[in-house]
Design a protein around this motif. Structure first.
Motif, PDB file in Angstrom:
ATOM      1  N   TYR A   1       0.866  -1.174   0.000  1.00  0.00           N
ATOM      2  CA  TYR A   1       0.000   0.000   0.000  1.00  0.00           C
ATOM      3  C   TYR A   1       0.904   1.226   0.000  1.00  0.00           C
ATOM      4  CZ  TYR A   1      -2.886   3.720   1.977  1.00  0.00           C
ATOM      5  OH  TYR A   1      -3.533   4.907   2.199  1.00  0.00           O
ATOM      6  N   HIS A   2       0.662   2.138  -0.937  1.00  0.00           N
ATOM      7  CA  HIS A   2       1.427   3.382  -1.017  1.00  0.00           C
ATOM      8  C   HIS A   2       0.442   4.538  -1.117  1.00  0.00           C
ATOM      9  CE1 HIS A   2       5.362   1.494  -2.266  1.00  0.00           C
ATOM     10  NE2 HIS A   2       4.502   0.493  -2.360  1.00  0.00           N
ATOM     11  N   HIS A   3       0.634   5.533  -0.294  1.00  0.00           N
ATOM     12  CA  HIS A   3      -0.178   6.740  -0.370  1.00  0.00           C
ATOM     13  C   HIS A   3       0.658   7.909   0.132  1.00  0.00           C
ATOM     14  CE1 HIS A   3      -3.204   9.737   0.906  1.00  0.00           C
ATOM     15  NE2 HIS A   3      -3.808   9.326  -0.190  1.00  0.00           N
ATOM     16  N   ASN A   4       0.902   8.868  -0.744  1.00  0.00           N
ATOM     17  CA  ASN A   4       1.731  10.029  -0.424  1.00  0.00           C
ATOM     18  C   ASN A   4       3.037   9.589   0.224  1.00  0.00           C
ATOM     19  OD1 ASN A   4      -0.235  11.700  -1.492  1.00  0.00           O
ATOM     20  ND2 ASN A   4      -1.213  12.043   0.472  1.00  0.00           N
ATOM     21  N   ASN A   5       3.274   9.967   1.457  1.00  0.00           N
ATOM     22  CA  ASN A   5       4.543   9.611   2.108  1.00  0.00           C
ATOM     23  C   ASN A   5       4.381   8.460   3.108  1.00  0.00           C
ATOM     24  OD1 ASN A   5       3.117  11.076   3.959  1.00  0.00           O
ATOM     25  ND2 ASN A   5       4.786  12.434   4.532  1.00  0.00           N
ATOM     26  N   HIS A   6       3.425   7.578   2.827  1.00  0.00           N
ATOM     27  CA  HIS A   6       3.206   6.401   3.658  1.00  0.00           C
ATOM     28  C   HIS A   6       3.302   5.142   2.793  1.00  0.00           C
ATOM     29  CE1 HIS A   6       1.801   9.319   6.517  1.00  0.00           C
ATOM     30  NE2 HIS A   6       0.736   9.602   5.794  1.00  0.00           N
ATOM     31  N   ARG A   7       3.979   4.122   3.314  1.00  0.00           N
ATOM     32  CA  ARG A   7       4.090   2.852   2.617  1.00  0.00           C
ATOM     33  C   ARG A   7       3.924   1.722   3.625  1.00  0.00           C
ATOM     34  NH1 ARG A   7       7.711   6.333   0.822  1.00  0.00           N
ATOM     35  NH2 ARG A   7       7.855   6.740  -1.391  1.00  0.00           N
TER      36      ARG A   7
ATOM     37  N   GLN B   1      11.360 -25.544   6.026  1.00  0.00           N
ATOM     38  CA  GLN B   1      12.414 -24.630   6.470  1.00  0.00           C
ATOM     39  C   GLN B   1      11.873 -23.339   7.059  1.00  0.00           C
ATOM     40  OE1 GLN B   1      15.129 -23.809   3.291  1.00  0.00           O
ATOM     41  NE2 GLN B   1      15.657 -25.946   2.992  1.00  0.00           N
ATOM     42  N   LEU B   2      10.855 -22.777   6.412  1.00  0.00           N
ATOM     43  CA  LEU B   2      10.451 -21.424   6.771  1.00  0.00           C
ATOM     44  C   LEU B   2       8.984 -21.203   6.443  1.00  0.00           C
ATOM     45  CD1 LEU B   2      11.520 -18.404   7.413  1.00  0.00           C
ATOM     46  CD2 LEU B   2      11.591 -18.193   4.945  1.00  0.00           C
ATOM     47  N   GLU B   3       8.265 -20.596   7.361  1.00  0.00           N
ATOM     48  CA  GLU B   3       6.935 -20.068   7.107  1.00  0.00           C
ATOM     49  C   GLU B   3       6.830 -18.800   7.930  1.00  0.00           C
ATOM     50  OE1 GLU B   3       2.284 -21.349   6.701  1.00  0.00           O
ATOM     51  OE2 GLU B   3       3.577 -22.564   7.986  1.00  0.00           O
ATOM     52  N   GLN B   4       6.852 -17.673   7.227  1.00  0.00           N
ATOM     53  CA  GLN B   4       7.020 -16.401   7.918  1.00  0.00           C
ATOM     54  C   GLN B   4       6.138 -15.316   7.318  1.00  0.00           C
ATOM     55  OE1 GLN B   4      11.092 -15.483   9.054  1.00  0.00           O
ATOM     56  NE2 GLN B   4      10.841 -13.516   8.068  1.00  0.00           N
ATOM     57  N   VAL B   5       5.636 -14.448   8.193  1.00  0.00           N
ATOM     58  CA  VAL B   5       4.866 -13.278   7.802  1.00  0.00           C
ATOM     59  C   VAL B   5       5.671 -12.050   8.223  1.00  0.00           C
ATOM     60  CG1 VAL B   5       2.732 -11.994   8.174  1.00  0.00           C
ATOM     61  CG2 VAL B   5       2.681 -14.485   8.107  1.00  0.00           C
ATOM     62  N   SER B   6       5.736 -11.058   7.341  1.00  0.00           N
ATOM     63  CA  SER B   6       6.447  -9.817   7.646  1.00  0.00           C
ATOM     64  C   SER B   6       5.543  -8.630   7.367  1.00  0.00           C
ATOM     65  CB  SER B   6       7.702  -9.680   6.781  1.00  0.00           C
ATOM     66  OG  SER B   6       8.603 -10.710   7.041  1.00  0.00           O
ATOM     67  N   VAL B   7       5.688  -7.614   8.197  1.00  0.00           N
ATOM     68  CA  VAL B   7       5.011  -6.341   7.979  1.00  0.00           C
ATOM     69  C   VAL B   7       6.077  -5.269   8.072  1.00  0.00           C
ATOM     70  CG1 VAL B   7       3.287  -4.708   8.809  1.00  0.00           C
ATOM     71  CG2 VAL B   7       2.860  -7.172   8.992  1.00  0.00           C
ATOM     72  N   ALA B   8       6.154  -4.434   7.025  1.00  0.00           N
ATOM     73  CA  ALA B   8       7.127  -3.342   6.998  1.00  0.00           C
ATOM     74  C   ALA B   8       6.395  -2.062   6.627  1.00  0.00           C
ATOM     75  CB  ALA B   8       8.235  -3.629   5.979  1.00  0.00           C
ATOM     76  N   GLY B   9       6.916  -0.956   7.118  1.00  0.00           N
ATOM     77  CA  GLY B   9       6.271   0.305   6.812  1.00  0.00           C
ATOM     78  C   GLY B   9       7.203   1.481   6.891  1.00  0.00           C
ATOM     79  N   ILE B  10       6.819   2.505   6.157  1.00  0.00           N
ATOM     80  CA  ILE B  10       7.503   3.796   6.182  1.00  0.00           C
ATOM     81  C   ILE B  10       6.392   4.821   6.354  1.00  0.00           C
ATOM     82  CG2 ILE B  10       8.978   5.401   4.919  1.00  0.00           C
ATOM     83  CD1 ILE B  10       9.741   2.850   3.191  1.00  0.00           C
ATOM     84  N   TRP B  11       6.500   5.615   7.388  1.00  0.00           N
ATOM     85  CA  TRP B  11       5.411   6.531   7.714  1.00  0.00           C
ATOM     86  C   TRP B  11       5.962   7.933   7.888  1.00  0.00           C
ATOM     87  CZ3 TRP B  11       0.584   4.854   7.326  1.00  0.00           C
ATOM     88  CH2 TRP B  11      -0.436   5.700   7.741  1.00  0.00           C
ATOM     89  N   GLY B  12       5.540   8.833   7.023  1.00  0.00           N
ATOM     90  CA  GLY B  12       5.939  10.224   7.130  1.00  0.00           C
ATOM     91  C   GLY B  12       5.174  10.900   8.250  1.00  0.00           C
ATOM     92  N   VAL B  13       5.880  11.270   9.307  1.00  0.00           N
ATOM     93  CA  VAL B  13       5.252  11.927  10.446  1.00  0.00           C
ATOM     94  C   VAL B  13       5.058  13.410  10.155  1.00  0.00           C
ATOM     95  CG1 VAL B  13       5.487  12.412  12.921  1.00  0.00           C
ATOM     96  CG2 VAL B  13       6.283  10.228  11.989  1.00  0.00           C
ATOM     97  N   SER B  14       6.038  13.999   9.469  1.00  0.00           N
ATOM     98  CA  SER B  14       5.963  15.391   9.030  1.00  0.00           C
ATOM     99  C   SER B  14       6.802  15.488   7.754  1.00  0.00           C
ATOM    100  CB  SER B  14       6.510  16.339  10.109  1.00  0.00           C
ATOM    101  OG  SER B  14       7.913  16.194  10.243  1.00  0.00           O
TER     102      SER B  14
END
Length: 124
Positions: free
Chosen positions: A8-14, A25-38
């Motif tokens: 999800y991308h919107h302005n300065n948030h991802r 071997q592996l079963e994994q969930v990841s959540v990553a984000g970039i959030w423009g506070v100002s």
């Protein structure tokens, strides 16, 4: 191997969520984000959860400040090593744009450790 991502991308948030599965071997969930506070500040991070082991193998949290002439990055990474021990990394980078930077080179580490982060979108 199965890899799926939803972004999800919107302005300065991802926000990026992913699911990875490797047989036995592996079963994994990841959540990553970039959030423009100002316009100068933004938070970035990632958390992984192992469905197989029912634990959090890695967490990355970063904070950035970007001004016209200088910038600052802080990063904390907590992860489980192959032997099961927990390790931590702390980094700080201060940059005088056009001149020099001091501390860890965190731009590349942010790009490597946080899904959806690219050096080209610094400062939006």
């Amino acid at each position: 191997t199965l890899n799926m991502q939803l972004a999800y991308h919107h302005n300065n948030h991802r926000l990026v969520t992913s699911y990875r599965h490797k047989l036995s071997q592996l079963e994994q969930v990841s959540v990553a984000g970039i959030w423009g506070v100002s316009s100068q500040w933004r938070l970035a991070g990632r958390i992984d959860y192992s469905l197989r082991d029912q634990q959090i193998p890695e967490v990355v949290i970063g904070l950035e400040y970007d001004e016209c002439c200088w910038g600052l990055k802080l990063l904390h990474r907590r992860y489980i090593q192959n032997d099961g021990s927990i390790d931590r990394f702390y980094g700080i980078q201060f940059e005088l744009k056009g001149l020099t930077s001091f501390g860890s080179n965190l731009s590349k580490r942010f790009e490597k450790d946080i899904l959806g982060y690219t050096i080209s979108n610094e400062g939006f």
